[in-house]
Design a protein around this motif. Structure first.
Motif, short mmCIF file in Angstrom:
data_model
loop_
_atom_site.label_atom_id
_atom_site.label_comp_id
_atom_site.label_asym_id
_atom_site.label_seq_id
_atom_site.Cartn_x
_atom_site.Cartn_y
_atom_site.Cartn_z
N UNK A 294 0.83 -1.19 0.00
CA UNK A 294 0.00 0.00 0.00
C UNK A 294 0.88 1.25 0.00
N UNK A 295 0.38 2.30 -0.67
CA UNK A 295 1.07 3.58 -0.75
C UNK A 295 0.28 4.62 0.04
N UNK A 296 0.98 5.37 0.89
CA UNK A 296 0.34 6.38 1.73
C UNK A 296 1.04 7.71 1.53
N UNK A 297 0.26 8.78 1.54
CA UNK A 297 0.81 10.12 1.42
C UNK A 297 0.18 11.00 2.49
N UNK A 298 1.03 11.61 3.31
CA UNK A 298 0.58 12.56 4.34
C UNK A 298 1.05 13.95 3.95
N UNK A 299 0.21 14.95 4.21
CA UNK A 299 0.51 16.29 3.71
C UNK A 299 0.19 17.35 4.74
N UNK A 300 0.88 18.49 4.56
CA UNK A 300 0.52 19.73 5.25
C UNK A 300 0.01 20.69 4.19
N UNK A 301 -0.09 21.96 4.50
CA UNK A 301 -0.56 22.94 3.52
C UNK A 301 0.45 23.14 2.38
N UNK A 302 1.73 22.86 2.64
CA UNK A 302 2.75 23.17 1.64
C UNK A 302 3.60 21.97 1.23
N UNK A 303 3.58 20.89 1.97
CA UNK A 303 4.50 19.79 1.67
C UNK A 303 3.83 18.45 1.93
N UNK A 304 4.50 17.36 1.46
CA UNK A 304 3.98 16.01 1.60
C UNK A 304 5.13 15.04 1.85
N UNK A 305 4.77 13.86 2.29
CA UNK A 305 5.71 12.75 2.41
C UNK A 305 4.99 11.48 1.97
N UNK A 306 5.70 10.61 1.27
CA UNK A 306 5.11 9.39 0.72
C UNK A 306 5.81 8.20 1.33
N UNK A 307 5.01 7.18 1.71
CA UNK A 307 5.54 5.96 2.29
C UNK A 307 4.96 4.74 1.59
N UNK A 308 5.79 3.71 1.43
CA UNK A 308 5.35 2.45 0.84
C UNK A 308 5.44 1.37 1.91
N UNK A 309 4.35 0.62 2.13
CA UNK A 309 4.28 -0.40 3.17
C UNK A 309 3.97 -1.76 2.56
N UNK A 310 4.43 -2.80 3.25
CA UNK A 310 4.19 -4.17 2.79
C UNK A 310 3.71 -5.03 3.96
N UNK A 311 2.74 -5.88 3.70
CA UNK A 311 2.20 -6.80 4.71
C UNK A 311 2.97 -8.11 4.62
N UNK A 312 3.59 -8.50 5.72
CA UNK A 312 4.42 -9.70 5.73
C UNK A 312 4.00 -10.65 6.84
N UNK A 313 4.27 -11.91 6.59
CA UNK A 313 4.00 -12.94 7.60
C UNK A 313 5.28 -13.17 8.38
N UNK A 314 5.22 -12.95 9.68
CA UNK A 314 6.41 -13.08 10.52
C UNK A 314 6.17 -14.12 11.61
N UNK A 315 7.24 -14.80 11.99
CA UNK A 315 7.14 -15.81 13.04
C UNK A 315 7.04 -15.19 14.42
#
Length: 860
Positions: A294-315
């Motif tokens: 999934x791709x997520x983008x968080x923003x303010x009035x003037x700027x943004x940041x983008x993050x890429x997340x992955x769902x994994x199976x962990x022990x």
């Protein structure tokens, strides 16, 4: 962190064309908020735009255009009461979903299979609850592209069918059609289209504690489940995920939901950035059938940041006490699903739109290590548009920049921090909605002034644009379109005239490596693909007419043979059509009557009305044979359409078979025979033409080893079993020279030179177009000099499929192909079963596979 402002060397993205409205006041046309657009696999683009009347009433409009003729805009008054929030094409590109801020969903389908005629007969409603996410249910078809196997010989190795279950199946495993939507109040609504035409609709809450859903997206799992991601708009709140299962119980739609692991954006857990980006503005799964990323983008009035997340199976770690009681062995290790961040960007300018790839690239061996490599394949990148007017293509896992486009004439340095860039007095022109094409080689954007822009995306981004690499990427994607049936217009954007011959040769070479059964399935599609490629170069433009004529000839041959019936039912012998082909290939006699004697003429008996109704098609076969033979003495001229047929043994053999069939039918009903204007009343024109045709056919064997057909028509493949082709002897050429003195040579009506864009688009020179106004585009001088291709005002028009003359100004409504320009009447003037069978072949698509577009009546 990944520095998004530093593009990789060799990244390339440029503007192909811009289409804008005529001069209008801002009070008349107002871009919707939010703006929506969608790009179909048939290269139709749908987008929204509101129209304000004089009394200030708003009409919610959906505009649909074909990328080859963007000025021919078809506008639909959608009758949505509120702003349209979502547009979604189905997998076939023939139906469109629209949803609005009042909870209304409409399903639009083509009326009479016309791309500029749409109607909505079904839909659903969640009254007063705005729709924030919308998708068609998955049909279970998923084809993976294995880039690492692009050099393999078999299409089955390059493109493999992935085991993927439909969202819902009918009896027998057939996927059930329908759509799913998420509302702002946390409801999920599913509508199912029953075969009877009825709609089953059910609505359920995603969870017991309902809350506001500002953003949502929908993805599908291989097991047939649906995953919904939601966010309330605040970056301080978690991004929630839900599993949705749809079933039909007692003729009612049932929805079951289950909560999945959630996540908090990394920027909110960093103490230095906790309050810097207060809002989540974009939430997207990386692909519809990939719910683990999934791709997520968080923003303010003037700027943004983008993050890429992955769902994994962990022990899960097990305490030593429990290990001693019951040791964990092998696969019994307990596991848990957990979201892990893959990558994130530095601070960016404010993101205004996101576009994700639709190309199903197999990511088996594509991890972050490969993502950091210099090579970049189409389909591995996503597009980010910013409020400063720039567009970045970034890798969808590493978020590394591959290409940058600036809408302004003077781009800023890419390494200049966003916070230091000077602010303009007013808001910059930027894309509010974007979509990538289905091969990820083109991008469409609708900006805040209502203009539509189409951008080319290089097929070898992140790598120096070397011709060999570009050809390999383009060939791989052309093969993908050939297998899937998707339109390949966006690939043609990148084909230079110098590439055409090489691409056609390589495409044919790959095609001949496939199994005989697959070659038969793809035979017409590769002809249409070659025709569209040859249109791009003045050196090969005559082949366009030849390839389309070959398509027409194959269609006539298969249709006429399908009318033949065995004299006795349940006969184990071959079909009459197969016997006709076998006998005509075996008997090389130049006398048509001697060939006819070897056939069972009782199998060729048809109804007299049927024979008469087919006369126009039979006339075309006769005229075409006469035209070819009369042009044999001038075979050195490449400017004459039909040239390649003179050395194409397969096509000559097909024409010879049809001449035999026509001769037999002429004995039953003489009026169905082709009409020739001869200088002698006693001359048997068909016998003369058959004799000359047979002599020419003998010179050019139809196939090489393994049934490989000739490539261009004039160039034979090496290593033929039957030896090299022999040139026509002087006696045959002399006889063909005498034909104009014996018969009146017809002037065949070829398909006109295309008036579309793709053959006129030049790199680095974008076109500026207007909606509703056809441009005066510069035509190729070589194209205008070709025999039979020039068109003049007032010249009589012809129905290219029925071979009927329509006059200079047709009075019947017609439709034209969006790709090749083929014109035919909307309604059939003949009710004969055989004619209906012929017309039914082209009811959905042109013979080249292009869509139909209704053309207005033209008057002097």
């Amino acid at each position: 962190m990944c520095d998004l402002r530093r593009p990789a060397a060799g990244g390339m993205m440029d503007l192909a064309y811009v289409c804008e409205w005529e001069k209008w006041s801002k009070s008349t046309h107002c871009p919707s908020v939010p703006l929506a657009c969608a790009w179909s696999c048939r290269n139709l683009i749908a987008f929204t735009m509101d129209l304000r009347s004089d009394d200030q009433d708003l009409t919610r409009m959906i505009h649909i255009l074909d990328t080859e003729h963007p000025w021919d805009l078809h506008s639909i008054p959608s009758e949505h009461r509120e702003a349209i929030t979502c547009l979604e094409w189905d997998q076939s590109g023939s139906r469109l979903l629209s949803a609005d801020a009042d909870g209304q969903i409409k399903c639009w389908s083509m009326a009479d299979h016309l791309a500029n005629s749409w109607e909505s007969s079904v839909g659903s409603l969640v009254e007063g609850d705005p729709i924030v996410a919308l998708s068609w249910l998955h049909n279970g078809v998923k084809l993976a592209l294995h880039v690492e196997k692009s050099g393999a010989s078999s299409f089955g190795e390059k493109f493999s069918r992935v085991k993927f279950s439909p969202s819902l199946t009918l009896f027998g495993g057939k996927p059930m059609e329908g759509w799913i939507a998420v509302t702002v109040s946390g409801l999920v609504t599913v509508s199912l289209l029953k075969p009877s035409g009825q709609v089953l609709t059910s609505t359920e809450s995603l969870c017991r504690l309902r809350g506001r859903v500002a953003l949502a997206d929908i993805a599908f799992t291989g097991g047939g489940n649906i995953v919904v991601a939601t966010a309330d708009g605040s970056s301080a709140s978690p991004v929630q995920f839900y599993k949705v299962c749809v079933s039909v119980v007692s003729e009612k739609c049932r929805i079951d939901t289950e909560i999945l692991p959630s996540l908090f954006m990394r920027c909110t857990t960093d103490l230095n950035r906790k309050d810097k980006f207060p809002a989540i503005t974009h939430l997207k799964f990386l692909a519809r059938d990939m719910s683990e990323q999934v791709l997520l983008c968080a923003s303010s009035q003037t700027s943004s940041i983008v993050e890429c997340w992955s769902l994994r199976k962990e022990g899960l770690p097990v305490n030593n006490i429990f290990q001693q009681i019951s040791p964990v062995v092998g696969d019994k290790q307990p596991t848990i699903l957990k979201w892990r961040i893959l990558s994130a960007t530095n601070d960016l300018d404010r993101v205004s739109a996101v576009a994700l790839p639709k190309l199903p690239i197999s990511l088996t061996n594509t991890d972050l290590k490969v993502a950091s490599d210099t090579q970049f394949y189409p389909g591995l990148g996503l597009a980010l548009a910013f409020h400063d007017g720039s567009v970045h293509i970034v890798h969808r896992l590493s978020l590394q920049t591959m290409a940058v486009f600036y809408s302004s004439a003077t781009p800023r340095p890419v390494d200049e921090p966003a916070i230091k860039r000077p602010r303009t007095a007013g808001p910059a022109v930027h894309f509010k909605a974007m979509q990538l094409s289905w091969t990820s080689l083109a991008l469409v954007g609708i900006d805040n002034q209502g203009k539509l822009s189409v951008l080319r995306l290089s097929p070898s981004m992140g790598h120096p644009l070397e011709v060999g690499l570009a050809l390999r990427h383009l060939l791989f994607l052309l093969e993908y379109c050939m297998v899937t049936g998707y339109d390949w217009w966006d690939i043609l954007l990148h084909v230079q005239p110098s590439m055409v011959q090489s691409l056609v040769e390589k495409l044919h070479e790959e095609y001949t490596r496939q199994t005989a059964a697959l070659q038969q399935v793809l035979s017409t599609r590769i002809l249409a693909m070659k025709a569209s490629l040859c249109k791009l170069s003045p050196c090969t433009v005559t082949r366009v007419c030849d390839y389309h004529t070959k398509l027409f000839l194959i269609a006539i041959s298969s249709t006429l043979k399908s009318l033949l019936r065995p004299h006795f039912l349940n006969t184990p012998d071959k079909s009459p059509g197969d016997r006709l082909t076998e006998i005509c290939a075996k008997i090389t006699d130049v006398d048509i009557d001697k060939v006819m004697i070897n056939l069972k003429t009782e199998e060729f008996v048809l109804d007299m009305n049927t024979l008469q109704a087919l006369q126009q098609l039979l006339q075309w076969v006769g005229d075409f044979v006469l035209y070819l033979l009369a042009s044999l003495p001038n075979q050195g001229s490449l400017l004459r359409p039909g040239h390649s047929f003179l050395r194409d043994g397969t096509s000559l053999g097909m024409l010879r078979e049809l001449m035999v069939v026509i001769r037999i039918w002429g004995l039953l009903k003489p009026s169905c025979l082709p009409v020739y204007t001869a200088t002698s009343d006693t001359q048997d024109s068909m016998s003369l033409l058959f004799r000359l045709l047979t002599k020419l056919w003998i010179c050019f064997p139809s196939t090489g080893p393994g049934g490989v057909q000739v490539l261009w028509g004039w160039q034979l493949l090496p290593g033929r079993d039957e030896g090299p082709a022999s040139e026509p002897d002087e006696a045959l050429v002399d006889e063909c020279c005498l034909l104009p003195s014996q018969l009146l040579i017809p002037s065949l009506d070829w398909l006109p030179a295309s008036d579309g864009l793709v053959s006129r688009l030049q790199p680095k020179q974008p076109l500026r177009l207007q909606f509703g106004r056809a441009p005066t585009l510069p035509g190729s001088a070589a194209t205008l000099q070709l025999d039979g291709l020039a068109r003049h005002p007032g010249q009589p028009k012809i129905d290219h499929l029925r071979r009927l003359h329509l006059g200079a100004y047709p009075t019947e409504e017609c439709k034209a192909c969006t790709r090749c320009g083929c014109v035919t009447m909307l309604k059939s003037p003949n009710r004969t079963t055989a004619v209906k069978q012929w017309e039914q072949r082209w009811i959905k698509n042109c013979l080249c596979g292009g869509l139909w577009w209704r053309v207005p009546l033209s008057y002097p």
